[in-house]
Design an enzyme around this catalytic site. Structure first.
Site, PDB file in Angstrom:
ATOM      1  CD  GLU A  45     -20.046 -57.048 -21.614  1.00  0.00           C
ATOM      2  OE1 GLU A  45     -20.566 -55.909 -20.750  1.00  0.00           O
ATOM      3  OE2 GLU A  45     -18.718 -56.979 -21.611  1.00  0.00           O
ATOM      4  CD  GLU A  88     -11.173 -64.925 -25.848  1.00  0.00           C
ATOM      5  OE1 GLU A  88     -11.739 -64.435 -25.697  1.00  0.00           O
ATOM      6  OE2 GLU A  88     -10.290 -63.925 -25.976  1.00  0.00           O
TER       7      GLU A  88
HETATM    8  N1  THU Z   1     -13.403 -60.205 -23.237  1.00  0.00           N
HETATM    9  C1  THU Z   1     -13.526 -61.515 -24.418  1.00  0.00           C
HETATM   10  O1  THU Z   1     -14.617 -61.974 -24.126  1.00  0.00           O
HETATM   11  N2  THU Z   1     -12.408 -62.081 -24.886  1.00  0.00           N
HETATM   12  C2  THU Z   1     -10.964 -61.567 -23.878  1.00  0.00           C
HETATM   13  O2  THU Z   1     -10.164 -62.230 -24.125  1.00  0.00           O
HETATM   14  C3  THU Z   1     -10.912 -60.302 -23.884  1.00  0.00           C
HETATM   15  C4  THU Z   1     -12.242 -59.580 -23.213  1.00  0.00           C
HETATM   16  C5  THU Z   1     -14.951 -59.738 -23.012  1.00  0.00           C
HETATM   17  C6  THU Z   1     -14.996 -59.696 -21.623  1.00  0.00           C
HETATM   18  C7  THU Z   1     -15.842 -58.692 -21.598  1.00  0.00           C
HETATM   19  O3  THU Z   1     -17.685 -58.722 -21.564  1.00  0.00           O
HETATM   20  C8  THU Z   1     -15.889 -57.669 -22.551  1.00  0.00           C
HETATM   21  O4  THU Z   1     -14.449 -58.173 -23.553  1.00  0.00           O
HETATM   22  C9  THU Z   1     -14.424 -56.372 -21.780  1.00  0.00           C
HETATM   23  O5  THU Z   1     -13.796 -56.860 -21.706  1.00  0.00           O
END
Ligand code: THU
Length: 128
Positions: free
Chosen positions: A44, A55
């Site tokens: 993030e 992913e």
């Molecule tokens: N996130 C992922 O890493 N993969 C997903 O398939 C869905 C969401 C992460 C993005 C963000 O850092 C957190 O989950 C909340 O949305």
């Protein structure tokens, strides 16, 4: 490699998540057709849209190392439910994988597998 084994690697990768804003950790373990594994965790940023999902981190690590053929990916999220890949990640998978690419998810000890075709039928293709 067994689905369960790949999921352990995804759970392990999840520990490396940088997610101080959502506090939602995601880990992914991507298996190539010749048996190599690339792990990823969500990263993030205080400028929220710059966040990259676990992913895509795994895929971009693999692609940038020259990988071209993928068998399956395990995804582990810190919530109580299956952590389905977001739409953007499904589209990225469709760029590099066929319809039979497998996506493995977990909910507690339960493991489910889906084909990419099930999760993203009619993906966008740049057919000019
Ligand atoms: N996130 C992922 O890493 N993969 C997903 O398939 C869905 C969401 C992460 C993005 C963000 O850092 C957190 O989950 C909340 O949305």
């Amino acid at each position: 490699m067994e689905d369960r084994e790949l999921m352990y690697l995804a759970e392990n990768a999840r520990q490396k998540s940088y997610s101080p804003y959502s506090k939602f950790k995601v880990g992914a373990a991507l298996l190539t057709k010749d048996g190599k594994i690339y792990e990823g965790a969500n990263i993030e940023n205080s400028s929220f849209p710059l966040t990259v999902c676990a992913e895509r981190v795994a895929f971009f690590k693999a692609i940038s190392e020259g990988e071209k053929e993928f068998e399956k990916i395990a995804i582990s999220g810190s919530g109580d439910n299956f952590c389905f890949p977001c739409g953007a990640c499904r589209q990225v998978m469709s760029e590099f994988c066929g319809k039979d690419f497998v996506i493995i998810l977990e909910k507690g000890k339960e493991i489910k597998r889906f084909s990419l075709d099930e999760l993203l039928p009619y993906s966008f293709k740049l057919d000019k």
